[in-house]
Write a protein that holds these residues in place. Sequence first.
Motif, mmCIF file in Angstrom:
data_model
loop_
_atom_site.group_PDB
_atom_site.id
_atom_site.type_symbol
_atom_site.label_atom_id
_atom_site.label_comp_id
_atom_site.label_asym_id
_atom_site.label_seq_id
_atom_site.Cartn_x
_atom_site.Cartn_y
_atom_site.Cartn_z
ATOM 1 N N UNK A 121 -33.388 -18.925 26.769
ATOM 2 C CA UNK A 121 -33.333 -20.008 27.498
ATOM 3 C C UNK A 121 -33.218 -21.570 27.060
ATOM 4 N N UNK A 122 -33.664 -21.514 25.567
ATOM 5 C CA UNK A 122 -33.214 -22.807 24.934
ATOM 6 C C UNK A 122 -31.725 -22.993 25.035
ATOM 7 N N UNK A 123 -30.925 -22.087 24.823
ATOM 8 C CA UNK A 123 -29.516 -22.073 24.872
ATOM 9 C C UNK A 123 -28.912 -22.375 26.165
ATOM 10 N N UNK A 124 -29.185 -21.372 27.134
ATOM 11 C CA UNK A 124 -28.446 -21.410 28.385
ATOM 12 C C UNK A 124 -29.203 -22.026 29.893
ATOM 13 N N UNK A 125 -30.360 -22.633 29.297
ATOM 14 C CA UNK A 125 -31.370 -23.186 30.316
ATOM 15 C C UNK A 125 -32.426 -22.149 30.930
ATOM 16 N N UNK A 126 -33.482 -22.644 31.405
ATOM 17 C CA UNK A 126 -34.498 -21.835 32.114
ATOM 18 C C UNK A 126 -34.097 -21.085 33.306
ATOM 19 N N UNK A 247 -25.161 -26.815 27.232
ATOM 20 C CA UNK A 247 -24.401 -27.811 28.144
ATOM 21 C C UNK A 247 -24.735 -29.229 27.405
ATOM 22 N N UNK A 248 -25.931 -29.683 26.722
ATOM 23 C CA UNK A 248 -26.270 -30.785 26.013
ATOM 24 C C UNK A 248 -25.167 -31.108 24.726
ATOM 25 N N UNK A 253 -20.773 -21.111 26.099
ATOM 26 C CA UNK A 253 -21.816 -20.097 26.066
ATOM 27 C C UNK A 253 -21.848 -19.432 24.755
ATOM 28 N N UNK A 254 -20.471 -18.901 24.509
ATOM 29 C CA UNK A 254 -20.225 -18.280 23.333
ATOM 30 C C UNK A 254 -20.319 -19.049 22.019
ATOM 31 N N UNK A 255 -19.856 -20.412 22.188
ATOM 32 C CA UNK A 255 -20.094 -21.292 20.683
ATOM 33 C C UNK A 255 -21.621 -21.443 20.749
ATOM 34 N N UNK A 256 -22.357 -21.739 21.732
ATOM 35 C CA UNK A 256 -23.629 -21.831 21.558
ATOM 36 C C UNK A 256 -24.273 -20.622 20.911
#
Length: 638
Positions: A121-126, A247-248, A253-256
């Motif tokens: 959830x930190x990575x793609x949002x809650x 996003x920020x 998504x893959x890179x994050x």
Amino acid sequence: MIKNDVKVLPTDRMATADHVHEDGAETTESQTDERTALLSKGSDAKHPNVPYRDVISGRRFHFLFWSIIFGCTIAFFDTTLMASSHPVITSYFNASNAASWLSTVFYLTSTVTQPVFGRVSDTIGRRPVLLFAIVMFFTSTAWCGAAVDIGSFIAARAVSGIGAGGVVSLASILTSDMVKIEYRGIYQSYYNLAYGVGNGLGAALGGFLCDKLGWRAAFYIQLPFIGVYGVLAVLSCPDDLGPNLAKTQGKTIREAFKSFDAYGTIGMILTVSGLILGVNLGGNVFSWTHPIVICSLVLAVMAGIGLVFVEHRAERPILPLRLFTTIPVANVIGSNFVASMTVNAVIFNVPLYLQAVRQTSPTVSGFYLFPPLVGASITAIASGVYITVTRRMKPPMIIGSISALGGAIAVTCLGADTPIRLVPWLIPFVSVGQGFFFPAATIAVLALNNQEDQAVATTTLGLVRSLGSILGVALSSWILQNALPIYLNKYVTAPDAATKERIIRSARESIRSIHNLDPKHKTQVIEAYASSLRATFVAAIIFATISAMLILPARIPNLQSQADMDEPEDGVFLPEDMPGDESTSSDEDDDEQALLATPARTITRTTTGGTSRSRTLSRRSTSFGEPIERRASFDISI
């Protein structure tokens, strides 16, 4: 008292000092790193006197918060449902010796996935993670009601643990995102009210539904409520809540996910799974020398050792080791772990005492659990209000530890001849202690960590509590399953060995068979169950004692305000009496020239032991061999 003359760059310089390259060029505002993304929503200057942070509007805050409270109530109902209904379900499948698995697999999957929910959830949002958890919860609950054998039901409970665990962990994470820390006590009280209501209804209605409508109806009846929660979540949870690093940081998504701690996640799952499988199977299903038991425990040890090395090197560890090595955070987390073992060792076995020893129905045993759970809710609310008013977190933890220890001693007094009027007064104290302890511990862990660490701190505490719950159920069940054959062989008499073996086997497989025994053998079996449960409750006394010993010596600081916690910590400290630090002295002359025109003033700041700021100062001071006291006065030129 240590007096230090310290020069600090102004706030605007602090904000940019960490983004200066070697060639002297500063980065632009769009060039953010992970820490910047996590802190970008920390300012609450616009609304200083409201409980919610600036990351959300007031109206949407209340809509979302009460939606997740509703969802948590359902999840807690589902969790406690098993406490009063597991004897009925296992008897239906003629598998009473598999009772511990019904709760164990639920807590197992809930435990290993909570940290994953936090990091993902930190990575793609809650929002997407919350909706995924709700879908899993709905699907698995329907599966539980449709299970055709004990294996299918256990598998369904395993998937249900993922869904319900995600709902509860995301609720805590979202609350940390939205609520200022100084108001967290009040809002934690609402969360604990949901805990009390959900658990109380699950314990009471679980047995009632099993008696009147059948155990399958206890699961089907949850589906409409879970569906409503899903709709509320879609409408209330914003897309941009949480760090949302993908996003920020302008990444895919893959890179994050390249920084996701995959090896740590695998190591954690293997460690926890191996430990739980070994503890559950050993002495219960298989002997302790069985290859499966040995392999499970060896796997847990080897994976645990590897996990320590992996987490030490991980960029964003799924299980930060500093939470287990930094005092007083380690004391709070460790004490919570053992306290969870205490609570679940008692709560899981009290219904068995009521149904096997006192021969009550599932409905009656469920109602016996309702007052303790309501008491836990009331004391949790009182604990939250106390912390909000006084900002002191340790007194509720001390009261909770002592109450839990007294409660564990009280339930050991339960026997076959205990007057029935005393039974309701001996059960509640462990739950009351939990009500005092757990809310205060939650706020303490959050207060002792920075805002950017809130999600991982929350899920780590949830993992530890769930692991304690698993071990509490598993170890108490292991003690019971090993003690019961001993006492049955001791108390049961029969004219021949075959008859005795038949009575013992039927008593172990289904407690309902006790009703059909003749008065003589019925009394003997009941006495064997009572003695076995007393041995189980003695283990709870040991757990409660260890929990109290961990928390009593801990020095817990008073609660800070959110504004204090959000203050920048990246200022460049330049103590004049710290020779030999070339990294801070190289630009000292330039900084002094830039600050000459600014008038000086003196600021006295209290550094609280255990906070992020005191840890930062302590690290920098220790490198020069100068310890920092709890309260220090600094002359700061700005």
